[in-house]
Design a protein around this motif. Structure first.
Motif: not given
Lengths: 394, 394
Positions: B85-92, B131-133, B310-318, B373-380
């Motif tokens: 429930g905390d914002e930092e909590w890793p739901e996965q 998210a990308r780990s 990468g091939s498992i899709g974008d379910d965990l992070a953009p 363009l791949g310069f930046v990642v959007d972490h929600g």
């Protein structure tokens, strides 16, 4: 044995069109070799590209006279011609008729049909020797690591009664052949040139030893030179003749990886690769195959390899059941039969009965037991001793 | 933020039953933490083995007072408590609720439920950092080879904006953490003890550096010692928190291979292993996994790893789409925004807008382009720069 006309026509066609030729093989399949030869030489309605290919070679001589010349030369160098239907012919190479490599833009990927004939030199019967065989192939510029692993695998496979098939090249191939010989086992070098002028000449002593106890094998007639593209054509035969192909070391794009691709494309053959240190250029091909060629199995030892080739079933040859037991626990007749076995070659039950002085009926019963216990392998009526396991050289 | 009663009850339950406890987690799931705690302490109808487990620990103190003590100690050492429930909590990590290891005879294979709470120390937000780990794990007694490969992989992953997660041990773990730090990237050490006494003490300087730029993470409260079985319990969290687990070197039966098994059992996590020289005892575990754990992917580099996760899709992070382009070809606003980015940490669009002096609406539009363009990642909602690729150290 098929007739002389068929044999000569096969040799002639093989010379005119080069081994593996798609249309050539289809025509032999449809009409038989003599008529296929006649059509290619004389029928204007025959496939024109095939006629053109033949025409280019025809300038060098008459096909049937050339074939006669090859046979004479074979006799002089102690080699023999094998064609389908001969007892020695390895039936499994017929699987090449259905090989589909998906990319057939390159001639070497299109002309992958079964051999029309084979030239063999050496004391062993070909089909029986290939019944339990594995191809161990790899880089000519092998590292010390590749050399060592190829030696361990070759030695252990040969020690356990498996025939080690390779291409006779420097590096991995040579290490596999040599270690099989060192184990007192059987090895076959499949060449891309005449079996009287095996290439590379730096391996001449090795080839001599192979021809004394194993086999030199080629689709090319005696005297034929090792042209560059012939190695790639030859590779399909290595993959088709054996139960599985192991690449020990290979650079990113290499002949050994091409052989592995043929094993993938053939039914029931296991494609295997040995891993190595990340960063070694000579392991890049193996790692790439393990990553990107689905179904490639990682193997690190002869035990791994036998687990793989064993798992494809007994369609190619019977395998020893059970494990090798202590000789001391055998009954007296079985022990006597075992002692009467020749080392490294096959013997029929009748011959063995005579050698051991045990009646044929008891001999057959005891042989069944010895097969069951893993001392002996039944090659469809003749038997061969499984050499005792030795410790590989360091 | 959930209520204080919930937080305290989770800490107390975690202490009473140890992390991953099957019944404990099911009861929290069913009743909420405070009622679960009450039932275990007071309800004679409650699962008796669970009550017995708690009773043994109860002799050491009152659970809620102990929990208060842990929170005080956490504050003193600059650590924070995280709960679902905390914002930092890793739901996965909730995926651990369905993990099925087939062999649940061992407690460590049965008590694999999600964490009730986590202790963190370090400046980064946990969920966004994970998210990308990728987990990079392996033998404590790594060879020079394993050390080198772990360093290359850790450096390259971190350079490309991926968080390197490991267990803080000597050998492969330490090499992965250190190289991620060297790349100026993010690394997280998941510990089997309190984050105020990270083990092994020989890595104290490393843990300090990680806590300054990355995260120390643990299910065990501050002050808790690294008991032997806790490492194996901890491993499920490493596998669950990340997109994939890479074993660089491992002996035949090792903790790293156990972590790999958890990655296999979890949905969407990629299990990977690095090959090594045949004959190296420290590669036996990797080769065995590649042979016998179906689905284990052979990887030799960060590029291979990113191809897999990468091939498992974008379910965990953009993930960044497109490839990193030449900065010189960007429009003026985009280039200014890019220059205003902080290195190695996240920034919101509003903050970036203020830093760059570009209006919020244009900032949002240009950020979408920079992500594309791949310069930046959007972490929600907050953004992080993709570091330029560097050459790994030799």
């Amino acid at each position: 044995m098929t007739g002389r006309a068929d044999r000569l026509a096969r040799v002639a066609l093989n010379w005119l069109l080069e081994p593996g030729h798609l249309i050539g093989w289809e025509m032999v399949h449809a009409y038989g070799a003599p008529e296929a030869l006649w059509r290619i030489l004389n029928d204007p309605a025959c496939h024109s590209a095939t006629r053109n290919t033949a025409a280019a070679r025809l300038r060098a001589g008459d096909p049937l006279q050339t074939a006669e010349g090859f046979l004479t030369r074979a006799e002089q160098v102690g080699a023999r011609l094998l064609v389908p239907g001969d007892e020695e012919w390895p039936e499994q190479v017929a699987d090449l008729r259905t090989i589909d490599l998906r990319s057939d833009r390159e001639r070497v990927d299109r002309d992958t049909r079964p051999p029309l004939c084979l030239w063999a030199r050496g004391p062993l019967p070909l089909a029986a020797s290939l019944a339990r065989s594995v191809a161990v192939v790899g880089a000519r510029a092998a590292t010390e690591y590749g050399d060592r692993i190829a030696s361990e695998i070759g030695f252990d496979l040969a020690s356990q009664g498996w025939t080690v098939v390779s291409g006779g090249a420097f590096g991995v191939d040579g290490a596999a052949h040599r270690s099989a010989l060192r184990a007192g086992g059987v090895t076959i070098a499949v060449l891309a040139c005449g079996i009287d002028r095996p290439y590379p000449s730096g391996n001449t002593a090795l080839f001599e030893r192979i021809s004394e106890t194993g086999l030199l094998l080629s689709e090319w007639a005696p005297g034929e030179p090792p042209l560059r593209h012939r190695f790639l054509v030859r590779n399909r035969l290595i993959a088709a003749a054996t139960r599985g192909t192991v690449v020990v070391e290979a650079a990113a794009r290499s002949g050994a990886i091409q052989t592995l691709g043929r094993a993938h494309a053939l039914p029931g053959r296991t494609a295997m690769a040995v891993p190595g240190p990340v960063g070694s250029l000579m392991s890049v091909g193996c790692h790439d195959a393990l990553r990107n060629q689905p179904g490639t199995r990682l193997v690190t030892s002869a035990a791994d390899i036998l687990e793989e080739v064993g798992s494809i079933g007994d369609d190619l040859a019977p395998r020893p059941r059970g494990t090798v037991q202590d000789r001391d626990r055998l009954d007296e007749d079985s022990a006597r039969l075992l002692d009467a076995f020749p080392h490294g070659r096959e013997i029929t039950a009748d011959q063995l009965s005579a050698r051991a002085g045990i009646d044929p009926r008891t001999t057959l019963r005891r042989l069944a037991l010895l097969v069951e216990l893993g001392f002996v392998v039944d090659h469809g009526g003749s038997y061969v001793l499984v050499p005792p396991r030795r410790v590989p050289p360091s």
